[in-house]
Scaffold this motif. Structure first.
Motif, short mmCIF file in Angstrom:
data_model
loop_
_atom_site.label_atom_id
_atom_site.label_comp_id
_atom_site.label_asym_id
_atom_site.label_seq_id
_atom_site.Cartn_x
_atom_site.Cartn_y
_atom_site.Cartn_z
N THR A 197 62.17 63.17 -4.97
CA THR A 197 61.19 62.90 -4.21
C THR A 197 61.14 62.30 -2.27
N ARG A 236 57.39 65.27 2.50
CA ARG A 236 58.27 64.85 1.74
C ARG A 236 59.79 66.63 1.04
N GLY A 237 59.97 65.78 0.59
CA GLY A 237 61.13 67.45 -0.14
C GLY A 237 61.49 66.43 -1.24
N SER A 268 65.66 68.25 -3.61
CA SER A 268 66.76 69.27 -3.56
C SER A 268 67.60 69.75 -5.24
N ASN A 299 64.08 73.42 -5.31
CA ASN A 299 64.09 72.72 -3.87
C ASN A 299 62.16 73.00 -3.73
N LEU A 348 60.02 72.06 0.29
CA LEU A 348 59.33 71.01 1.24
C LEU A 348 58.21 71.47 1.50
N GLN A 349 57.13 70.04 1.29
CA GLN A 349 55.80 70.30 1.30
C GLN A 349 55.28 69.51 2.97
N SER A 351 53.73 74.67 1.77
CA SER A 351 55.07 73.83 0.06
C SER A 351 55.71 75.60 0.91
#
Length: 626
Positions: free
Chosen positions: A438, A465-466, A468, A476, A478-479, A505
């Motif tokens: 992350t 943060r994210g 993949s 995956n 994305l937050q 999220s």
């Protein structure tokens, strides 16, 4: 007619400030009974003025100083009364009264022969101050290299006496001193007042002020010289001089500024490398400035003594969220000459056990920029979360300036990359394992008048943060999380505190998102009236599984009732939820807070609203509000 008042007014000002020309010897201690003080021979009664003026008049009166004189007879009384009129006028002058009517009367005290030791003489001073003298003209001129210096011009603008004000000599002296001090702080070490006087026009009954400051040249910073000593006070370079040079916000050849010099000292002290820091200059050591013909530079000398390299700390605490807790920490303040330092911390409580290790390396600006290598272990077992997390990470922290229409904000920016391996409870009967890499960024801003008990201030933070699935992650993600706290004190005893937290999220597979990255709320610092992390979506078996979104808001009012004790009333609402359903929980409550030396310690009683399953809950926690 115009007269110039210089030394006489200055002497009056000194008396106003309580400065005496004499000195009182301290008598040696003797083991015998001290003689009783004789009763005053004269009683002076002053009429028509307030206590401040009366005090200054008595300070000027010779009669007041001699009222215990053993030979206070009629001839001495008359001689001192002749001086009293002049002395009273001199005492009134610093307050702007130059046309006062003064009547002085004296008489023999008829009670003087009684056994109550009444004074032999009574003196009455009746005063009609009349109108105070006002300022008609104020002329303050700057000459030399500093005639356009913004700081000096600001001091001139803020001079305490303006046209139309009553001529108060104390304010005149304060303004004059402020101007000279500002010149020194800006490096005009040879500055001199060519003219400083007050002119009084007795016929027009007005006053004029004239100040003329010649700043002469402005000095520059010279080279910075360090003397380092180890904890045993032996001379040795603990840290590389190149690292210490980077703490300075100025460079040799720049114009001198006392503000920058003091900031340099504060930054060295705050670094925790040193137990003692002395930063000084000596004008006698000034030399011609390099690349600046005809100008002078003053070297900066820094003496530092290193802290002990190791620091150990142990703390015990209690909170209704965590129960009893203990912390053990070790800090290695400096590992090598490059200023690297290390930190290890062990935390133990009923709900959470953790171990964290950090190795930090200062970068270009060691005051705020550092690169951290991190490793950690965390085990949490609560109603809402049950997981074991292993973490390896690297982060870069620095300050970033953000300009807004209102002001420039100094943000703390943290870029991070974490590798997370987590085993967590996915349902009532199943555990799962998740791996995530992350990357993220976080910005923080804090402004507070006092760090432990803030009366006015606010804090803001935003984290992104994210992850993949194409890069070492099981899904995956994305937050983003925003937090804000605002504290406002409309009056001295009152405070209003508002809190807001919003999180969202977006992910590929919710079941692969570890428990530590799911949203839950409830507890001491979120929605009071509910257990820690007990609010959020549940699965079909009733097990808390966390949500993809979070909303928490709170408003609180505190009032100082006595000493260091506040009472509080608050209203909280919020919940964690997913995209299908939003059901905010509400609570209302009150509390009593002790403002301890380490921050507020709070005892709150909260009542959930519109919730028949929960009745009330006590919350105990401690720490600053921001």
């Amino acid at each position: 007619m115009k007269i110039t008042i210089k030394y006489r007014l200055f002497a009056s000002f000194l008396l106003l400030c309580g400065i005496s020309a004499g000195a009182v010897e301290k008598m040696p201690t003797q083991h015998k009974t001290e003689p009783k003080q004789e009763a005053a021979k004269v009683e002076i009664r002053i009429h028509g003025v307030d206590k401040t003026l009366e005090k200054n008049i008595r300070a000027h009166l010779t009669l007041e100083q001699q009222r215990f004189h053993p030979n206070m007879g009629l001839s001495r009384i008359k001689r001192l009364l002749k001086q009293a009129n002049t002395e009273t006028r001199r005492a009134l002058a610093p307050f702007g009264y130059y046309q006062a009517e003064i009547q002085i009367q004296h008489q023999k005290n008829t009670l003087a022969d009684k056994p109550n030791k009444a004074p032999a003489w009574l003196v009455d001073i009746h005063i009609k101050t009349g109108e105070a003298l006002k300022l008609q003209k104020r002329e303050i001129k700057l000459q030399g290299a500093g005639e356009d210096d913004p700081m000096l011009l600001q001091v001139v603008k803020q001079f305490p006496l303006k046209v139309g004000d009553v001529l108060l000599q104390a304010q005149y002296e304060t303004g004059k001193s402020s101007l000279l001090n500002a010149a020194q702080e800006q490096g005009y070490f040879d500055a001199k007042l060519l003219r400083h006087e007050i002119l009084i026009d007795e016929r027009a009954y007005t006053a004029s002020i004239f100040l003329q400051l010649h700043t002469r040249q402005r000095y520059r910073f010279g080279e910075i010289h360090f003397t380092q000593r180890n904890p045993d006070k032996q001379k040795v370079d603990i840290l590389a001089p190149e690292l210490l040079q980077r703490f300075a916000t100025f460079k040799p050849g720049e114009y001198y500024s006392n503000q920058k010099l003091q900031q340099f000292r504060q930054d060295l002290t705050a670094s925790d490398y040193f137990s003692d820091v002395v930063v000084s200059i000596n004008r006698a050591e000034s030399q011609p400035a390099s690349n600046h013909a005809g100008e002078k530079a003053v070297p900066v000398r820094v003496q530092v003594q290193a802290n002990k390299p190791n620091r150990y700390s142990f703390a015990l605490g209690y909170g209704t969220d965590t129960g009893p807790r203990a912390n053990i920490a070790w800090d290695r303040r400096w590992v090598n000459q490059h200023g690297h330092y290390a930190h290890a911390e062990l935390h133990y409580s009923q709900l959470r056990k953790s171990l964290s290790l950090v190795y930090s390396m200062p970068k270009a600006d060691p005051r705020s920029e550092h690169l951290d290598l991190r490793a950690g272990y965390r085990n949490e077992d609560s109603d809402g979360r049950d997981y074991i997390l292993y973490l390896l990470g690297v982060s870069r922290t620095r300050h970033r300036h953000l300009k807004t229409p209102w002001q420039e904000l100094k943000l703390k920016e943290n870029l991070f990359l974490d590798y997370r391996r987590e085993r967590f409870k996915a349902s009532a009967t199943r555990y799962d394992t998740s791996t995530m890499l992350t990357p993220g960024i976080e910005w923080r801003y804090l402004k507070a008048d006092e760090p432990l008990y803030t009366r006015n201030g606010y804090s803001l933070s935003l984290m992104l943060r994210g992850a993949s699935s194409a890069l070492l992650s099981d899904t995956n993600l994305l937050q983003t999380v925003f937090k804000g706290i605002y504290i406002f004190s409309p009056q001295r005893k009152h405070r209003l505190i508002s809190r807001l937290e919003i999180g969202s999220s977006f992910m590929g597979n919710f079941e692969k998102v570890p428990a530590s990255l799911r949203f839950l709320t409830g507890g001491d610092k979120s929605v009071r009236g509910y257990d820690y992390d007990s609010l959020g979506p549940k699965d079909d078996t009733g097990t808390l599984i966390g949500g993809t979104h979070l909303f928490v808001a709170s408003t609180e009012y505190t009032y100082r009732v006595y000493g260091d004790w506040d009472v509080a009333a608050f209203y909280d609402l919020g919940n964690a939820f997913d995209d299908s359903k939003v059901a905010l929980k509400h609570s209302l409550g009150f509390g009593i807070h002790w403002i301890s030396p380490i921050g507020p310690i709070r005892l709150d009683l909260a009542f959930p609203l519109y919730d028949k399953e929960h009745r009330w809950r006590i919350h105990i926690n401690m720490g600053p509000d921001l």
